[in-house]
Design a protein around this motif. Structure first.
Motif, PDB file in Angstrom:
ATOM      1  N   ALA A 181       0.854  -1.184   0.000  1.00 59.72           N
ATOM      2  CA  ALA A 181       0.000   0.000   0.000  1.00 59.72           C
ATOM      3  C   ALA A 181       0.892   1.236   0.000  1.00 59.72           C
ATOM      4  O   ALA A 181       1.979   1.234   0.587  1.00 59.72           O
ATOM      5  CB  ALA A 181      -0.911   0.014   1.225  1.00 59.72           C
ATOM      6  N   VAL A 182       0.434   2.294  -0.659  1.00 65.81           N
ATOM      7  CA  VAL A 182       1.194   3.540  -0.745  1.00 65.81           C
ATOM      8  C   VAL A 182       0.317   4.675  -0.226  1.00 65.81           C
ATOM      9  O   VAL A 182      -0.847   4.805  -0.630  1.00 65.81           O
ATOM     10  CB  VAL A 182       1.631   3.824  -2.195  1.00 65.81           C
ATOM     11  N   ALA A 183       0.871   5.472   0.676  1.00 68.56           N
ATOM     12  CA  ALA A 183       0.100   6.565   1.265  1.00 68.56           C
ATOM     13  C   ALA A 183       1.040   7.703   1.654  1.00 68.56           C
ATOM     14  O   ALA A 183       2.132   7.455   2.173  1.00 68.56           O
ATOM     15  CB  ALA A 183      -0.656   6.080   2.501  1.00 68.56           C
ATOM     16  N   PRO A 184       0.640   8.950   1.418  1.00 70.47           N
ATOM     17  CA  PRO A 184       1.454  10.075   1.881  1.00 70.47           C
ATOM     18  C   PRO A 184       1.705  10.019   3.381  1.00 70.47           C
ATOM     19  O   PRO A 184       2.788  10.332   3.854  1.00 70.47           O
ATOM     20  CB  PRO A 184       0.612  11.292   1.482  1.00 70.47           C
ATOM     21  N   ASP A 185       0.692   9.601   4.142  1.00 70.67           N
ATOM     22  CA  ASP A 185       0.830   9.401   5.588  1.00 70.67           C
ATOM     23  C   ASP A 185       0.770   7.896   5.842  1.00 70.67           C
ATOM     24  O   ASP A 185      -0.297   7.335   6.108  1.00 70.67           O
ATOM     25  CB  ASP A 185      -0.291  10.126   6.321  1.00 70.67           C
ATOM     26  N   SER A 186       1.918   7.249   5.752  1.00 69.59           N
ATOM     27  CA  SER A 186       1.946   5.789   5.855  1.00 69.59           C
ATOM     28  C   SER A 186       1.580   5.313   7.256  1.00 69.59           C
ATOM     29  O   SER A 186       1.002   4.231   7.413  1.00 69.59           O
ATOM     30  CB  SER A 186       3.319   5.251   5.449  1.00 69.59           C
ATOM     31  N   PRO A 220       5.056   7.305  -1.291  1.00 74.31           N
ATOM     32  CA  PRO A 220       5.242   7.296  -2.746  1.00 74.31           C
ATOM     33  C   PRO A 220       6.705   7.294  -3.173  1.00 74.31           C
ATOM     34  O   PRO A 220       7.083   6.580  -4.107  1.00 74.31           O
ATOM     35  CB  PRO A 220       4.524   8.571  -3.190  1.00 74.31           C
ATOM     36  N   ASP A 221       7.557   8.065  -2.488  1.00 75.07           N
ATOM     37  CA  ASP A 221       8.968   8.128  -2.873  1.00 75.07           C
ATOM     38  C   ASP A 221       9.667   6.789  -2.654  1.00 75.07           C
ATOM     39  O   ASP A 221      10.404   6.314  -3.533  1.00 75.07           O
ATOM     40  CB  ASP A 221       9.690   9.230  -2.088  1.00 75.07           C
ATOM     41  N   ARG A 231       6.325   6.942  -9.726  1.00 71.77           N
ATOM     42  CA  ARG A 231       5.912   7.486  -8.439  1.00 71.77           C
ATOM     43  C   ARG A 231       4.402   7.647  -8.395  1.00 71.77           C
ATOM     44  O   ARG A 231       3.795   8.174  -9.327  1.00 71.77           O
ATOM     45  CB  ARG A 231       6.585   8.833  -8.182  1.00 71.77           C
ATOM     46  N   GLU A 232       3.790   7.183  -7.313  1.00 71.04           N
ATOM     47  CA  GLU A 232       2.349   7.309  -7.121  1.00 71.04           C
ATOM     48  C   GLU A 232       2.017   8.766  -6.813  1.00 71.04           C
ATOM     49  O   GLU A 232       2.561   9.357  -5.879  1.00 71.04           O
ATOM     50  CB  GLU A 232       1.890   6.408  -5.976  1.00 71.04           C
ATOM     51  N   THR A 233       1.134   9.362  -7.615  1.00 68.07           N
ATOM     52  CA  THR A 233       0.833  10.790  -7.467  1.00 68.07           C
ATOM     53  C   THR A 233      -0.515  11.052  -6.790  1.00 68.07           C
ATOM     54  O   THR A 233      -0.818  12.205  -6.461  1.00 68.07           O
ATOM     55  CB  THR A 233       0.826  11.476  -8.842  1.00 68.07           C
ATOM     56  N   ARG A 234      -1.324  10.028  -6.583  1.00 66.36           N
ATOM     57  CA  ARG A 234      -2.612  10.254  -5.926  1.00 66.36           C
ATOM     58  C   ARG A 234      -2.401  10.661  -4.468  1.00 66.36           C
ATOM     59  O   ARG A 234      -1.532  10.132  -3.784  1.00 66.36           O
ATOM     60  CB  ARG A 234      -3.470   8.999  -6.010  1.00 66.36           C
ATOM     61  N   GLU A 235      -3.206  11.586  -3.996  1.00 64.07           N
ATOM     62  CA  GLU A 235      -3.049  12.104  -2.642  1.00 64.07           C
ATOM     63  C   GLU A 235      -3.700  11.199  -1.598  1.00 64.07           C
ATOM     64  O   GLU A 235      -3.396  11.305  -0.414  1.00 64.07           O
ATOM     65  CB  GLU A 235      -3.640  13.516  -2.547  1.00 64.07           C
ATOM     66  N   SER A 236      -4.586  10.315  -2.009  1.00 60.14           N
ATOM     67  CA  SER A 236      -5.243   9.411  -1.072  1.00 60.14           C
ATOM     68  C   SER A 236      -4.495   8.087  -1.014  1.00 60.14           C
ATOM     69  O   SER A 236      -3.750   7.734  -1.941  1.00 60.14           O
ATOM     70  CB  SER A 236      -6.692   9.171  -1.504  1.00 60.14           C
ATOM     71  N   PRO A 237      -4.650   7.322   0.063  1.00 59.47           N
ATOM     72  CA  PRO A 237      -3.990   6.014   0.159  1.00 59.47           C
ATOM     73  C   PRO A 237      -4.488   5.071  -0.931  1.00 59.47           C
ATOM     74  O   PRO A 237      -5.679   5.062  -1.265  1.00 59.47           O
ATOM     75  CB  PRO A 237      -4.399   5.514   1.550  1.00 59.47           C
ATOM     76  N   ALA A 280      -2.557  -3.900 -10.889  1.00 60.30           N
ATOM     77  CA  ALA A 280      -1.495  -3.487  -9.976  1.00 60.30           C
ATOM     78  C   ALA A 280      -0.149  -3.935 -10.519  1.00 60.30           C
ATOM     79  O   ALA A 280      -0.077  -4.751 -11.443  1.00 60.30           O
ATOM     80  CB  ALA A 280      -1.727  -4.106  -8.593  1.00 60.30           C
ATOM     81  N   ALA A 281       0.913  -3.399  -9.953  1.00 58.93           N
ATOM     82  CA  ALA A 281       2.240  -3.945 -10.248  1.00 58.93           C
ATOM     83  C   ALA A 281       2.326  -5.344  -9.647  1.00 58.93           C
ATOM     84  O   ALA A 281       1.878  -5.579  -8.526  1.00 58.93           O
ATOM     85  CB  ALA A 281       3.319  -3.045  -9.666  1.00 58.93           C
ATOM     86  N   PHE A 282       2.875  -6.277 -10.404  1.00 54.31           N
ATOM     87  CA  PHE A 282       3.089  -7.638  -9.916  1.00 54.31           C
ATOM     88  C   PHE A 282       4.577  -7.842  -9.710  1.00 54.31           C
ATOM     89  O   PHE A 282       5.392  -7.517 -10.586  1.00 54.31           O
ATOM     90  CB  PHE A 282       2.585  -8.675 -10.934  1.00 54.31           C
ATOM     91  N   ILE A 283       4.925  -8.400  -8.558  1.00 51.59           N
ATOM     92  CA  ILE A 283       6.326  -8.620  -8.190  1.00 51.59           C
ATOM     93  C   ILE A 283       6.482 -10.088  -7.820  1.00 51.59           C
ATOM     94  O   ILE A 283       5.672 -10.622  -7.051  1.00 51.59           O
ATOM     95  CB  ILE A 283       6.731  -7.695  -7.024  1.00 51.59           C
ATOM     96  N   PHE A 284       7.505 -10.729  -8.372  1.00 51.79           N
ATOM     97  CA  PHE A 284       7.766 -12.127  -8.071  1.00 51.79           C
ATOM     98  C   PHE A 284       9.065 -12.230  -7.273  1.00 51.79           C
ATOM     99  O   PHE A 284      10.082 -11.662  -7.665  1.00 51.79           O
ATOM    100  CB  PHE A 284       7.880 -12.952  -9.361  1.00 51.79           C
ATOM    101  N   GLU A 285       9.006 -12.965  -6.180  1.00 54.06           N
ATOM    102  CA  GLU A 285      10.184 -13.195  -5.347  1.00 54.06           C
ATOM    103  C   GLU A 285      10.283 -14.683  -5.034  1.00 54.06           C
ATOM    104  O   GLU A 285       9.259 -15.344  -4.821  1.00 54.06           O
ATOM    105  CB  GLU A 285      10.103 -12.413  -4.034  1.00 54.06           C
ATOM    106  N   GLU A 286      11.500 -15.190  -4.979  1.00 56.34           N
ATOM    107  CA  GLU A 286      11.710 -16.609  -4.655  1.00 56.34           C
ATOM    108  C   GLU A 286      11.738 -16.783  -3.153  1.00 56.34           C
ATOM    109  O   GLU A 286      12.516 -16.135  -2.452  1.00 56.34           O
ATOM    110  CB  GLU A 286      13.015 -17.114  -5.265  1.00 56.34           C
ATOM    111  N   HIS A 287      10.858 -17.627  -2.646  1.00 56.33           N
ATOM    112  CA  HIS A 287      10.800 -17.948  -1.225  1.00 56.33           C
ATOM    113  C   HIS A 287      10.855 -19.442  -1.067  1.00 56.33           C
ATOM    114  O   HIS A 287      10.076 -20.180  -1.682  1.00 56.33           O
ATOM    115  CB  HIS A 287       9.502 -17.412  -0.584  1.00 56.33           C
TER     116      HIS A 287
END
Length: 288
Positions: A181-186, A220-221, A231-237, A280-287
Motif C-alpha cells: 500500500a502507498v500513502a502520503p501518511d503511511s 510514494p517516494d 511514483r504514485e501521485t494520488r493524494e489518497s492512500p 497493480a504492479a506484480f512482483i515475483f520473489e523466490e521464497h
C-alpha cells in the motif's frame, strides 16, 4: 485474532483482457463467475485459500440498481472507476468468522463504509462441477479513501469442489507473499489497516503481519525507489502492488521471456508494471 488475507480485488474494464493478461503472465485463471448485482470475475486461486479477483461490470442496469439499493461493494467499485479509472487495485479483503461482529467493530471505530452485504452465487471448478457459494461482507474505509476500501469476508458456505487444478500456475507462483500500500501518511494508513484487520500489536513501522501474508505500507517516494516503479501521485492512500512467492525465480523469468512479457529484474525480484487487465504492479520473489 488478526484476520488473515482472504483475497484482493482488481477492477478491470474488460474481463476477457484480464483473463488473457493473467494467462500470459503464467497464472491459471478460473472460469467466469457472475455476482447477482451486476459484476463478474475470473479469479486466480492459491492453495492456501487466498486469491486475486479481477472484477468487471457484466450488467450495467443491475449494477445501477445495486448502487441505488445501498450495495457498498458495487458503490465503492463505481467510485474507484470514476476517480481512478477502470483498471486498478481497489480492495484488500480479510477473512472473517463473523461478519456481523466485524461490522460492529468498524462502526465502533468510526471506519464503517456502510451496511453489511449477504449474497450467494454459483461456483464452477475447472472440470465444470458446480456448487453454491455464500458470503457475508462487512466494509471499512478511512475518511480520505476514494473508492479504495477493505472488507471482511465470511464464507458462509464453502463450495465442495476440487480447485487443485486452478491452484497450479505455470509461472511457479504459490501464494501472495505481500501486499503493498502507498500513502502520503503511511503511519495513518497502517493504523487504519491494523484496526480493520483487528491486528492489535501486529502492526509496526509500516508493516502489518497477517497470519498468511504481510501488508507493507510505504510512501510514494520509497515505493518508486525500492521497486523501480512510477511514483504514485494520488493524494489518497492506494493499494499499489502484489508480491507473489515463486519456487524458482529463474524459471519464472524464463516463462515471462517466452511469453514476451516486459519485466525488470530488481536484484533478486522480478517487477512487472501495471497493465490493462492486471491492475497493480506484480512482483515475483523466490521464497523457499
Amino acid at each position: 485474532m488478526t484476520r488473515p488475507l482472504d483475497h484482493l480485488v482488481l477492477p478491470t474494464a474488460d474481463l476477457h483482457v484480464a483473463r488473457a493478461r493473467l494467462t500470459r503472465l503464467g497464472f491459471t485463471v478460473a472460469p467466469r463467475g457472475e455476482h447477482p448485482f451486476g459484476t463478474e470475475n475470473s479469479c486466480v486461486y492459491f492453495s492456501d485459500g487466498t486469491f486475486i479477483e479481477p472484477l468487471a461490470i457484466a450488467d450495467r442496469a443491475a449494477a445501477d440498481a445495486a448502487v441505488a439499493a445501498g450495495n457498498v461493494f458495487v458503490a465503492r467499485d463505481r467510485i474507484y472507476r470514476q476517480d481512478v479509472g477502470p483498471e486498478g487495485f481497489s480492495a484488500v479483503v480479510f477473512g472473517s468468522a463473523d461478519a456481523n461482529e466485524d461490522h460492529r467493530r468498524y462502526v465502533r471505530a468510526g471506519i464503517s463504509a456502510g451496511d453489511r452485504l449477504d449474497f450467494s452465487r454459483p461456483f464452477v471448478d475447472a472440470s465444470g462441477r458446480s456448487d453454491m457459494a455464500s458470503f457475508s461482507l462487512a466494509f471499512a474505509a478511512a475518511q480520505q479513501m476514494r473508492g479504495t476500501f477493505v472488507f471482511a469476508c465470511q464464507r458462509a458456505n464453502t463450495p465442495r469442489v476440487d480447485r487443485s487444478a486452478l491452484e497450479a500456475h505455470a509461472n511457479g507462483a504459490t501464494r501472495i507473499a505481500q501486499v503493498v500500500a502507498v500513502a502520503p501518511d503511511s503511519a495513518a494508513m497502517t493504523d487504519f489497516l491494523s484496526v480493520a484487520a483487528d491486528a492489535g500489536e501486529a502492526a509496526q513501522a509500516g508493516k502489518l503481519e497477517l497470519p498468511n501474508t504481510r501488508i507493507f505500507v510505504t510512501t510514494p517516494d520509497f515505493h518508486a525507489q525500492h521497486f523501480g516503479l512510477p511514483r504514485e501521485t494520488r493524494e489518497s492512500p492506494v493499494f499499489a502492488a502484489i508480491v507473489f512467492s515463486v519456487r524458482d525465480i529463474d524459471a519464472t523469468r524464463r516463462h515471462l521471456v517466452s511469453g514476451g512479457v516486459d519485466h525488470d529484474m530488481r536484484g533478486d525480484r522480478i517487477v512487472i508494471a501495471a497493465a490493462p487487465g492486471q491492475g497493480a504492479a506484480f512482483i515475483f520473489e523466490e521464497h523457499t
